[in-house]
Design an enzyme around this catalytic site. Sequence first.
Site, PDB file in Angstrom:
ATOM      1  CG  ASP A 247      -1.945   1.066   1.276  1.00  0.00           C
ATOM      2  OD1 ASP A 247      -1.934   2.055   0.708  1.00  0.00           O
ATOM      3  OD2 ASP A 247      -2.592   0.715   1.720  1.00  0.00           O
TER       4      ASP A 247
ATOM      5  CG  HIS B 120      -5.466   1.362  -0.607  1.00  0.00           C
ATOM      6  ND1 HIS B 120      -5.133   1.920   0.389  1.00  0.00           N
ATOM      7  CD2 HIS B 120      -6.627   2.166  -1.108  1.00  0.00           C
ATOM      8  CE1 HIS B 120      -6.569   2.649   0.850  1.00  0.00           C
ATOM      9  NE2 HIS B 120      -6.961   3.205  -0.063  1.00  0.00           N
TER      10      HIS B 120
END
Length: 411
Positions: free
Chosen positions: A171, A202
């Site tokens: 992420d 993400h």
Amino acid sequence: MSKMIDIRATDGSGSFSGYLALPASGRGPGVVIGQEIFGINANMRAVADLYAEEGYVALVPDLFWRLEPGIELGYSEQDFAKAIDLFQRMDVDKAVEDIDASFTALRGLPEVEDAGLGYVGFCMGGKLAYLTATRTKAATSVGYYGMGIDQYLDEADNIKGRLVLHFAEQDGYCDADTRARISEALGGRPGIELYTYPGVDHAFARVGGMHYDKPAALMAHERTIAALKREIGPDHDLSALWEKHIEHEFATRDVPATMATMVAEPYVNHIPTMTGGVGYKELSRFYQHHFVHGNPPDMKLVPISRTVGSSQVVDEFVMCFTHSTEIDWMLPGVAPTGKYVEIPMLGVVKFRGDKLYHEHIYWDQASVLVQIGLLDPTGLPVAGVETARKLLDETLPSNTLMARWQSSEGN
């Protein structure tokens, strides 16, 4: 079992809407679902519906209402740009107040059981999960890939309930250095769980999204439900529910009653033969024509162990039967041999609320084939009934298939 409701803001500035999903039972613990930056779109409504199936009264409040009420964005480049703009302009402090107002709204509903309230947030809502834990009386707060949490670590001492944070290793919005700072500040505190999922990005839990990763999403969801159940319920006797399902499968052999123990769209997968079904229609057909009424009359299950978790049961058992009928789900296309079979089996049974969601059933197909005479074990690393016998009696010899076992004696 879903509708839009009005939620009164605590600062007296008006009211805002929220999507409310109810469990099939009509009642359950209350959970606020924190939206992503795209508003209460189809994805967030589906998330609320999922938590309703898990047994919760789930409410998704419109956290952008102070900027633009009723936002419902997709994932195009244009929608993403607008979502980012809204996220950057949103008043975080007011958003937490609106989450607290949503808790108040849930408490006022007759469908909500008074057992504490939970919060589960994604993306923007994941950041707000941390602040919900520090600024409200939520019994459990769960955040998925929240960004910006590190800016509020000075509030950590104010955490009141259980806090679970799920992070994605890849992420870019919450990189390894940021996660390290969060872990340093929060790790080791009682009631706080921090998880990082390797190799995922993400939004790994957004079904249908470009970064969706099913194994990570399933593991994170299992941990989330465990945390919620630990603090606010619901508390179901999964072992008894599983026993009732087995009774209808093997004792009463009642297909409608079997299906009644399951969610609206369940699935069953017998791993070695890939038999079963996905969805009510297909699974009902499978049970009716290829399983419940087709098993040998002497088929029985000998329980060995059972592990009951927050939302699943894992059963270890020995299945015994005489191959007196064609068993479509285990030996499709194989005519009855009249041979007696004993095999170790493992069942992983997942529940949503008080209904069975899926079964993953494992066994050693080679052992079955050896016992009915379709596979000659000579020279092969396989065994017949011995696998079941050794499960029941661990003192029976080990390593009998290892030709080199004797050579290591004394070394």
